[in-house]
Scaffold this motif. Structure first.
Motif, PDB file in Angstrom:
ATOM      1  N   VAL A  86      62.376  40.297  61.575  1.00 48.55           N
ATOM      2  CA  VAL A  86      62.282  38.967  62.192  1.00 48.55           C
ATOM      3  C   VAL A  86      63.664  38.327  62.157  1.00 48.55           C
ATOM      4  O   VAL A  86      64.284  38.201  61.092  1.00 48.55           O
ATOM      5  CB  VAL A  86      61.278  38.045  61.464  1.00 48.55           C
ATOM      6  N   LEU A  87      64.141  37.939  63.338  1.00 52.21           N
ATOM      7  CA  LEU A  87      65.338  37.118  63.455  1.00 52.21           C
ATOM      8  C   LEU A  87      64.903  35.722  63.885  1.00 52.21           C
ATOM      9  O   LEU A  87      63.817  35.536  64.436  1.00 52.21           O
ATOM     10  CB  LEU A  87      66.317  37.705  64.484  1.00 52.21           C
ATOM     11  N   GLU A  88      65.784  34.739  63.648  1.00 50.52           N
ATOM     12  CA  GLU A  88      65.440  33.354  64.019  1.00 50.52           C
ATOM     13  C   GLU A  88      66.686  32.632  64.521  1.00 50.52           C
ATOM     14  O   GLU A  88      67.775  32.821  63.995  1.00 50.52           O
ATOM     15  CB  GLU A  88      64.859  32.619  62.811  1.00 50.52           C
ATOM     16  N   GLU A  89      66.488  31.832  65.552  1.00 49.70           N
ATOM     17  CA  GLU A  89      67.560  30.967  66.040  1.00 49.70           C
ATOM     18  C   GLU A  89      66.953  29.767  66.747  1.00 49.70           C
ATOM     19  O   GLU A  89      66.151  29.922  67.669  1.00 49.70           O
ATOM     20  CB  GLU A  89      68.485  31.728  66.997  1.00 49.70           C
ATOM     21  N   GLU A  90      67.300  28.582  66.295  1.00 50.55           N
ATOM     22  CA  GLU A  90      66.856  27.323  66.902  1.00 50.55           C
ATOM     23  C   GLU A  90      65.337  27.265  67.068  1.00 50.55           C
ATOM     24  O   GLU A  90      64.816  26.812  68.093  1.00 50.55           O
ATOM     25  CB  GLU A  90      67.563  27.104  68.245  1.00 50.55           C
ATOM     26  N   GLY A  91      64.623  27.772  66.057  1.00 49.90           N
ATOM     27  CA  GLY A  91      63.173  27.705  66.058  1.00 49.90           C
ATOM     28  C   GLY A  91      62.479  28.819  66.805  1.00 49.90           C
ATOM     29  O   GLY A  91      61.243  28.903  66.788  1.00 49.90           O
ATOM     30  N   VAL A  92      63.237  29.669  67.488  1.00 47.68           N
ATOM     31  CA  VAL A  92      62.656  30.814  68.197  1.00 47.68           C
ATOM     32  C   VAL A  92      62.660  32.017  67.254  1.00 47.68           C
ATOM     33  O   VAL A  92      63.668  32.300  66.595  1.00 47.68           O
ATOM     34  CB  VAL A  92      63.455  31.150  69.475  1.00 47.68           C
ATOM     35  N   LEU A  93      61.534  32.708  67.180  1.00 49.31           N
ATOM     36  CA  LEU A  93      61.421  33.906  66.349  1.00 49.31           C
ATOM     37  C   LEU A  93      61.554  35.150  67.219  1.00 49.31           C
ATOM     38  O   LEU A  93      60.983  35.219  68.311  1.00 49.31           O
ATOM     39  CB  LEU A  93      60.071  33.936  65.630  1.00 49.31           C
ATOM     40  N   PHE A  94      62.306  36.111  66.716  1.00 47.31           N
ATOM     41  CA  PHE A  94      62.494  37.382  67.427  1.00 47.31           C
ATOM     42  C   PHE A  94      61.934  38.479  66.527  1.00 47.31           C
ATOM     43  O   PHE A  94      62.573  38.904  65.572  1.00 47.31           O
ATOM     44  CB  PHE A  94      63.976  37.606  67.726  1.00 47.31           C
ATOM     45  N   CYS A  95      60.706  38.882  66.854  1.00 44.61           N
ATOM     46  CA  CYS A  95      59.969  39.816  65.987  1.00 44.61           C
ATOM     47  C   CYS A  95      60.030  41.223  66.562  1.00 44.61           C
ATOM     48  O   CYS A  95      59.902  41.418  67.775  1.00 44.61           O
ATOM     49  CB  CYS A  95      58.501  39.378  65.880  1.00 44.61           C
ATOM     50  N   LYS A  96      60.199  42.185  65.670  1.00 45.07           N
ATOM     51  CA  LYS A  96      60.160  43.592  66.075  1.00 45.07           C
ATOM     52  C   LYS A  96      59.013  44.245  65.332  1.00 45.07           C
ATOM     53  O   LYS A  96      58.989  44.287  64.103  1.00 45.07           O
ATOM     54  CB  LYS A  96      61.489  44.288  65.765  1.00 45.07           C
ATOM     55  N   TYR A  97      58.062  44.768  66.090  1.00 39.74           N
ATOM     56  CA  TYR A  97      56.908  45.449  65.548  1.00 39.74           C
ATOM     57  C   TYR A  97      57.004  46.936  65.909  1.00 39.74           C
ATOM     58  O   TYR A  97      57.300  47.274  67.058  1.00 39.74           O
ATOM     59  CB  TYR A  97      55.605  44.896  66.132  1.00 39.74           C
TER      60      TYR A  97
END
Length: 240
Positions: free
Chosen positions: A223-234
């Motif tokens: 999980v990455l995060e920037e400005e409240g947006v989550l970038f999830c890798k499943y």
């Protein structure tokens, strides 16, 4: 941007964070959704995107061998051919300067004179089926590489195998939801990269997966995060 799972790191290397497994074919699905699961806002995915999402989107394209999308997504989102980027020079060493776009279409209802086909750095691939009009298939073959996969409908297992036989083993699928559903039903998805926008949409927007019911076990690998947006890798549970 920061990584918050599996460990904490400020400004992670995006290319390293999304590196492909070595020595094996891989089908990666990249989508954006609202917090309540909508795959678009006012009919387009761009309304859910962010600068971080667009940075990751560009890197994922640069790393791939081929970018796959359904014909409806290509028409709605106004797709053109993938253009080379200077930032991809190292990523694409030994490969064409840009990955080809592979469009999945049963009816071949595409504008064959559009930028999707004209002037493409890598010749566009059209994946269709035997039921597609023969005249349209012949027309498409003049401006694209045509892959016939299946009889009455596109068989995604055959389509993916055909791409692999062309040496295109790192497949990045950008949807839409119906194509995603077909890939899931055929048990072809190895990884889901999902950007989650902090926005509630409601209404009748599709989810990122529509169509035949399927169940693919995934584990949250990053999980990455920037400005409240989550970038999830499943990643698939059965995939190492």
């Amino acid at each position: 941007m920061r990584r918050i799972h599996p460990d904490i790191q400020d400004e992670p290397d995006i290319e390293q964070a999304y590196a492909y497994p070595v020595g094996q074919p891989w089908l990666r699905l990249n989508m954006v959704a609202s917090t309540d699961g909508a795959a678009w806002l006012k009919g387009l995915s761009g309304g859910l995107s962010s600068e971080g999402d667009r940075r990751i989107f560009r890197v994922l394209r640069g790393m791939s061998d081929v970018v796959m999308a359904g014909a409806a997504t290509v028409r709605t989102e106004g797709y053109g051919a993938v253009k080379p980027r200077e930032s991809w020079r190292t990523l694409r060493e030994g490969r064409p300067p840009a990955p080809p776009l592979a469009v999945v279409t049963r009816r071949l209802d595409l504008d064959l004179g559009s930028p999707l086909f004209v002037g493409a750095a890598s010749r566009t691939i059209v994946i269709t089926c035997e039921a597609a009009p023969a005249e349209r298939r012949a027309d498409a073959s003049r401006v694209a590489d045509v892959v016939v996969a299946g009889g009455d409908a596109v068989d995604m297992s055959v389509a993916v195998r055909e791409l692999h036989e062309r040496g295109l083993t790192r497949i990045l699928c950008e949807g839409g939801p119906r194509l995603n559903g077909q890939l899931a039903a055929a048990d072809l998805i190895d990884e889901l990269c999902l950007s989650i926008s902090p926005l509630l949409v409601g209404g009748g927007a599709a989810r990122i997966l529509n169509g035949e019911a399927s169940q693919v076990e995934l584990r949250l690998s990053q999980v990455l995060e920037e400005e409240g947006v989550l970038f999830c890798k499943y990643t698939r549970e059965s995939t190492t």
